[in-house]
Design a protein around this motif. Structure first.
Motif, PDB file in Angstrom:
ATOM      1  N   GLY A 274       0.786  -1.233   0.000  1.00  0.00           N
ATOM      2  CA  GLY A 274       0.000   0.000   0.000  1.00  0.00           C
ATOM      3  C   GLY A 274       0.814   1.278   0.000  1.00  0.00           C
TER       4      GLY A 274
ATOM      5  N   LEU B  34      -1.680   3.748  -1.936  1.00  0.00           N
ATOM      6  CA  LEU B  34      -2.474   4.709  -1.164  1.00  0.00           C
ATOM      7  C   LEU B  34      -2.063   6.150  -1.443  1.00  0.00           C
ATOM      8  N   VAL B  35      -0.778   6.348  -1.708  1.00  0.00           N
ATOM      9  CA  VAL B  35      -0.323   7.701  -2.062  1.00  0.00           C
ATOM     10  C   VAL B  35      -0.984   8.133  -3.372  1.00  0.00           C
TER      11      VAL B  35
ATOM     12  N   ARG C  81      -4.689   8.827  -2.905  1.00  0.00           N
ATOM     13  CA  ARG C  81      -4.952  10.084  -2.207  1.00  0.00           C
ATOM     14  C   ARG C  81      -4.731  11.270  -3.143  1.00  0.00           C
TER      15      ARG C  81
ATOM     16  N   GLU D  27       9.683   2.145   8.537  1.00  0.00           N
ATOM     17  CA  GLU D  27       8.230   1.948   8.512  1.00  0.00           C
ATOM     18  C   GLU D  27       7.760   1.544   7.121  1.00  0.00           C
ATOM     19  N   ILE D  28       8.400   2.108   6.078  1.00  0.00           N
ATOM     20  CA  ILE D  28       8.021   1.764   4.704  1.00  0.00           C
ATOM     21  C   ILE D  28       8.496   0.336   4.396  1.00  0.00           C
TER      22      ILE D  28
ATOM     23  N   GLN E 188       8.761  -2.087   6.273  1.00  0.00           N
ATOM     24  CA  GLN E 188       7.939  -3.068   6.977  1.00  0.00           C
ATOM     25  C   GLN E 188       6.718  -3.471   6.147  1.00  0.00           C
ATOM     26  N   ARG E 189       6.256  -2.574   5.275  1.00  0.00           N
ATOM     27  CA  ARG E 189       5.045  -2.840   4.495  1.00  0.00           C
ATOM     28  C   ARG E 189       5.327  -3.052   3.009  1.00  0.00           C
TER      29      ARG E 189
ATOM     30  N   GLY F  94       3.222   9.423   3.758  1.00  0.00           N
ATOM     31  CA  GLY F  94       4.224   8.468   4.231  1.00  0.00           C
ATOM     32  C   GLY F  94       5.633   9.013   4.277  1.00  0.00           C
TER      33      GLY F  94
ATOM     34  N   THR G 231       3.279   7.576  12.650  1.00  0.00           N
ATOM     35  CA  THR G 231       3.806   6.251  12.982  1.00  0.00           C
ATOM     36  C   THR G 231       3.127   5.662  14.222  1.00  0.00           C
TER      37      THR G 231
ATOM     38  N   VAL H  44       4.920   1.345  11.685  1.00  0.00           N
ATOM     39  CA  VAL H  44       4.306   1.470  10.358  1.00  0.00           C
ATOM     40  C   VAL H  44       3.727   2.878  10.229  1.00  0.00           C
ATOM     41  N   ARG H  45       3.446   3.254   8.979  1.00  0.00           N
ATOM     42  CA  ARG H  45       2.837   4.563   8.689  1.00  0.00           C
ATOM     43  C   ARG H  45       1.319   4.375   8.661  1.00  0.00           C
TER      44      ARG H  45
ATOM     45  N   CYS I  22      -0.954   6.372   7.924  1.00  0.00           N
ATOM     46  CA  CYS I  22      -1.630   7.065   6.810  1.00  0.00           C
ATOM     47  C   CYS I  22      -1.600   6.228   5.540  1.00  0.00           C
ATOM     48  N   LEU I  23      -0.739   5.200   5.487  1.00  0.00           N
ATOM     49  CA  LEU I  23      -0.608   4.379   4.281  1.00  0.00           C
ATOM     50  C   LEU I  23      -1.187   2.981   4.476  1.00  0.00           C
TER      51      LEU I  23
END
Lengths: 286, 155
Positions: free
Chosen positions: A32, A36-37, A40, A103-104, A106-107, B44, B50, B58-59, B61-62
């Motif tokens: 995502g 998602l970016v 949006r 964080e990025i 991780q997904r 992001g 976070t 994790v973010r 918002c994403l």
């Protein structure tokens, strides 16, 4: 706020393909972090989002004959944690370490990074230089192609509506091969690559048997192999004169777009030469 | 399209109804009132949103709210036990690592995940964990020192 859409999380491939068959605008959701970016910003509209994270067959990293099969749902943190990747394809570790941020990573998934088809994607030049193939699954069954044929332009791929990328296959390199990924970015924190280079050296120690492969990112609509440079370096003793010739040859015909937000065309051309030389020097050290 | 999802937020199990297009950030802030989760860029890039999902940063918002089905979420509100401050929060106060405070929840949660993985992180590991977080006030040095101090306190 995102525009309204329907969300489904199919439990298996048949269900996923049936959902994706409902219309060409169906969007595949994995990590995502790109989708998602885009949604949006309204550059991507879709009434139907199909979350494929329930498809177990798109997970996992393992050898199948002479290919390492990497499931499309493999995250960048999964890549960083994989002993097979670390041992056999260290350039993918170099790339995963600078992809986005914790964080990025991780997904974000490898499959998503490939399908997003960004010219400077961190996995782009590494997978091009590794001569990876992709497996695509659709209503007619699955098909396979070289990753260089899969990318067809900025954000464009060979996927037909209703198809799904399921695996990336990376051919085993001969024992003793070495690889590296180098890039420039505007800041040391999270940033996309302004320009990047991936290099593989087969038989690093014996120059007459040596093969060198080079791919570049963010200098063309798609990751690009520097095949003329590869031919020039093949089996040669690496001398300062040869490297000077390489630096010129690698810039030939490159026309990075002027509108890039990250670097000028002149800088990108200079840097692919510099980064390639740095990578070679690192990989050819005894 | 509505979904009923089960998740745990800050130790509390709950079932909530969410629309498909809602993000986890919107669920946490607007529906559940955990306003410690901030929306900065919404792309992001900044790290303000976070949260920890099953222990990993994790973010929010994403991520769609519906993707949080069967996960455990930790926001800054759930970090400290009781009325006191968590050691990381104490450390941020002591080092003066908070100015406007907008980025602070994101930094602290990312730091918690780092210290859970590496109780005594190297300077490089701290910088990597901070890499996707923007702060427009502090210049980062005090934040770095706060995380480092919290890490060495655990020895």
């Amino acid at each position: 706020m995102l525009r309204p859409f329907d969300y489904y999380r199919p439990a298996d491939m048949d269900e996923a393909l049936a959902l994706l068959g409902q219309g060409p605008e169906a969007a595949v959701l994995a990590g995502g972090t790109d989708l998602l970016v885009k949604m949006r910003r309204d550059s991507r509209r879709s009434p139907l989002v199909v979350d494929i994270k329930g498809l177990e067959e798109c997970r996992g990293i393992g050898w199948e004959n002479e290919h390492l099969s990497v499931g499309a749902l493999t995250t960048f943190n999964d890549l960083l944690g994989s002993g097979e990747i670390r041992e056999h394809f260290p350039l993918l570790i170099d790339a995963a370490r600078v992809m986005g941020c914790c964080e990025i990573r991780q997904r974000a998934t490898l499959g998503g990074n490939v399908v997003n088809a960004s010219p400077g994607a961190e996995s782009g030049s590494p997978l091009a230089v590794l001569q990876a193939r992709v497996i695509v699954r659709g209503p007619q069954g699955s098909r396979q192609m070289p990753i260089e044929d899969f990318w067809q332009g900025v954000g464009k791929t060979a996927l037909f509506p209703g198809e799904l990328l399921t695996h990336v296959l990376i051919p085993r390199l001969p024992p003793g091969s070495r690889s590296a990924y180098l890039r420039r970015s505007r800041v040391r924190g999270m940033d996309l690559a302004s320009v990047n280079v991936a290099v593989v050296v087969i038989n690093p120690q014996v120059s007459k048997n040596r093969q060198i492969r080079v791919a570049m990112g963010a200098v063309a609509p798609m990751p690009l192999r520097a095949r003329k440079v590869e031919a020039m370096l093949r089996g040669q003793e690496i001398t300062p004169e040869l490297l000077a010739g390489m630096r010129e040859k690698i810039q030939e015909g490159l026309t990075p777009r002027v509108t890039s937000l990250r670097a000028s065309p002149e800088y990108k051309k200079e840097m692919v030469a510099v980064l390639t030389e740095m990578a070679l020097q690192r990989l050819l050290k005894r | 399209m509505k979904h009923l999802i089960n998740l745990t937020v800050n130790g509390q199990k709950m079932t909530v109804e969410v629309e498909s297009q809602r993000t986890l950030l919107e669920l946490l802030r607007d529906q559940l009132s955990f306003t410690g989760v901030k929306e900065g860029c919404g792309d992001g890039e900044c790290g303000a949103c976070t949260v920890l999902m099953d222990g990993q940063p994790v973010r929010s918002c994403l991520i769609l709210a519906v993707e949080a089905q069967n996960t455990e979420i930790l926001t800054i509100e759930g970090l400290a036990a009781g009325d006191g401050l968590h050691p990381l929060q104490q450390s941020f106060v002591k080092e003066g690592a908070v100015q406007c405070g907008f980025c602070t929840p994101g930094f602290i949660l990312a730091a918690k995940a780092l210290l859970d993985r590496h109780p005594h992180p190297t300077d490089q590991q701290i910088r990597e964990a901070m890499g996707g977080h923007l702060c427009r006030c502090t210049g980062y040095e005090t934040i770095f020192l706060a995380i480092k101090a919290a890490g060495s306190k655990r020895r």
